[in-house]
Write an enzyme that holds these catalytic residues in place. Structure first.
Site, PDB file in Angstrom:
ATOM      1  N   ARG A   1     -21.978 -49.740  40.491  1.00 14.94           N
ATOM      2  CA  ARG A   1     -21.997 -48.580  41.516  1.00 14.94           C
ATOM      3  C   ARG A   1     -22.003 -47.330  40.423  1.00 14.94           C
ATOM      4  O   ARG A   1     -22.505 -46.426  40.624  1.00 14.94           O
ATOM      5  CB  ARG A   1     -21.068 -48.465  42.550  1.00 14.94           C
ATOM      6  CG  ARG A   1     -21.514 -49.768  43.485  1.00 14.94           C
ATOM      7  CD  ARG A   1     -20.446 -49.795  44.785  1.00 14.94           C
ATOM      8  NE  ARG A   1     -19.140 -50.438  43.863  1.00 14.94           N
ATOM      9  CZ  ARG A   1     -18.186 -50.495  44.508  1.00 14.94           C
ATOM     10  NH1 ARG A   1     -17.982 -50.375  45.774  1.00 14.94           N
ATOM     11  NH2 ARG A   1     -17.051 -51.301  44.089  1.00 14.94           N
TER      12      ARG A   1
ATOM     13  N   ASP B   1     -20.411 -52.730  47.481  1.00 14.08           N
ATOM     14  CA  ASP B   1     -20.292 -53.407  46.066  1.00 14.08           C
ATOM     15  C   ASP B   1     -21.798 -54.465  45.931  1.00 14.08           C
ATOM     16  O   ASP B   1     -21.410 -55.428  46.546  1.00 14.08           O
ATOM     17  CB  ASP B   1     -19.069 -54.001  45.860  1.00 14.08           C
ATOM     18  CG  ASP B   1     -18.755 -54.345  44.575  1.00 14.08           C
ATOM     19  OD1 ASP B   1     -19.772 -54.374  43.793  1.00 14.08           O
ATOM     20  OD2 ASP B   1     -17.498 -54.766  44.019  1.00 14.08           O
TER      21      ASP B   1
ATOM     22  N   CYS C   1     -15.638 -46.624  40.401  1.00 11.93           N
ATOM     23  CA  CYS C   1     -15.473 -47.640  41.272  1.00 11.93           C
ATOM     24  C   CYS C   1     -14.626 -48.843  40.764  1.00 11.93           C
ATOM     25  O   CYS C   1     -13.709 -48.571  40.020  1.00 11.93           O
ATOM     26  CB  CYS C   1     -17.003 -48.461  41.462  1.00 11.93           C
ATOM     27  SG  CYS C   1     -18.060 -48.749  39.703  1.00 11.93           S
TER      28      CYS C   1
HETATM   29  P1  4NP Z   1     -18.656 -52.252  40.557  1.00 12.88           P
HETATM   30  O1  4NP Z   1     -18.918 -53.762  41.021  1.00 12.88           O
HETATM   31  O2  4NP Z   1     -17.287 -52.010  41.146  1.00 12.88           O
HETATM   32  O3  4NP Z   1     -19.719 -51.420  41.620  1.00 12.88           O
HETATM   33  O4  4NP Z   1     -18.729 -51.999  39.082  1.00 12.88           O
HETATM   34  C1  4NP Z   1     -17.838 -54.752  40.456  1.00 12.88           C
HETATM   35  C2  4NP Z   1     -18.055 -55.231  39.234  1.00 12.88           C
HETATM   36  C3  4NP Z   1     -17.311 -56.393  38.596  1.00 12.88           C
HETATM   37  C4  4NP Z   1     -16.531 -56.735  39.375  1.00 12.88           C
HETATM   38  C5  4NP Z   1     -16.281 -56.205  40.654  1.00 12.88           C
HETATM   39  C6  4NP Z   1     -17.020 -55.114  41.571  1.00 12.88           C
HETATM   40  N1  4NP Z   1     -15.484 -58.004  38.955  1.00 12.88           N
HETATM   41  O5  4NP Z   1     -14.782 -58.279  39.743  1.00 12.88           O
HETATM   42  O6  4NP Z   1     -15.789 -58.155  37.774  1.00 12.88           O
END
Ligand code: 4NP
Length: 147
Positions: A9, A119, A3
């Site tokens: 995720r 997300d 991800c």
């Molecule tokens: P992930 O969610 O891709 O599902 O781990 C996110 C976690 C952090 C960030 C964006 C999406 N961020 O911008 O820090």
């Protein structure tokens, strides 16, 4: 499992698939990574940990890492959560890109539909439960499809 942050995720996807692989007695090597490097070394998001534990899956020992070009050589299959992740994996792997290895995880359940795992980063605990349910169904299908 890939991800953006490797915080919300993909740690869930890794934990769920590892759990099912253990139960099925398979010797698959499961891992996860993020295309971004914002959270390297951190544990999964508190709500990912909480929702996983609620479902009997412990992900607290995972540590965030960034996806690298070598990953596409190391792993037979790479599942991404959304189309941005897919494009980032393409960008990172450059000449090593292999379209046969990389796909949207929800295409296991809904072939050709290009559905994305939303997300939950800016969401509430309910959103993490929704993501868990989607990934659980997708991981059941992965076991069925690849064992
Ligand atoms: P992930 O969610 O891709 O599902 O781990 C996110 C976690 C952090 C960030 C964006 C999406 N961020 O911008 O820090």
């Amino acid at each position: 499992m890939v991800c953006l942050g490797n915080i919300c995720r993909s740690p869930l996807a890794e934990g769920i698939l590892q759990h099912k692989v253990n139960e099925a007695g398979l010797d698959w090597v499961i891992d996860s990574a993020g295309t971004g490097g914002y959270h390297i070394g951190e544990q999964p998001h508190k709500l990912s940990q909480k929702v996983a534990l609620h479902n009997g899956v412990d992900i607290c020992n995972q540590k965030c890492r960034q996806f690298t070009k070598e990953d596409i050589k190391m792993f037979d299959r790479i599942f991404v959560m959304d189309l941005d992740n897919l494009n980032e994996v393409k960008r990172i792997t450059k000449d090593a890109w292999n379209e046969k290895k990389v796909s949207l995880i929800l295409n296991e359940l809904y072939p050709g539909k290009n559905r994305e795992v939303p997300d939950p980063w800016y969401g509430t605990e309910k959103d993490y439960h929704i993501v868990f349910e989607m990934l659980e169904k997708a991981c059941d299908k992965i076991i069925e499809n690849y064992r």
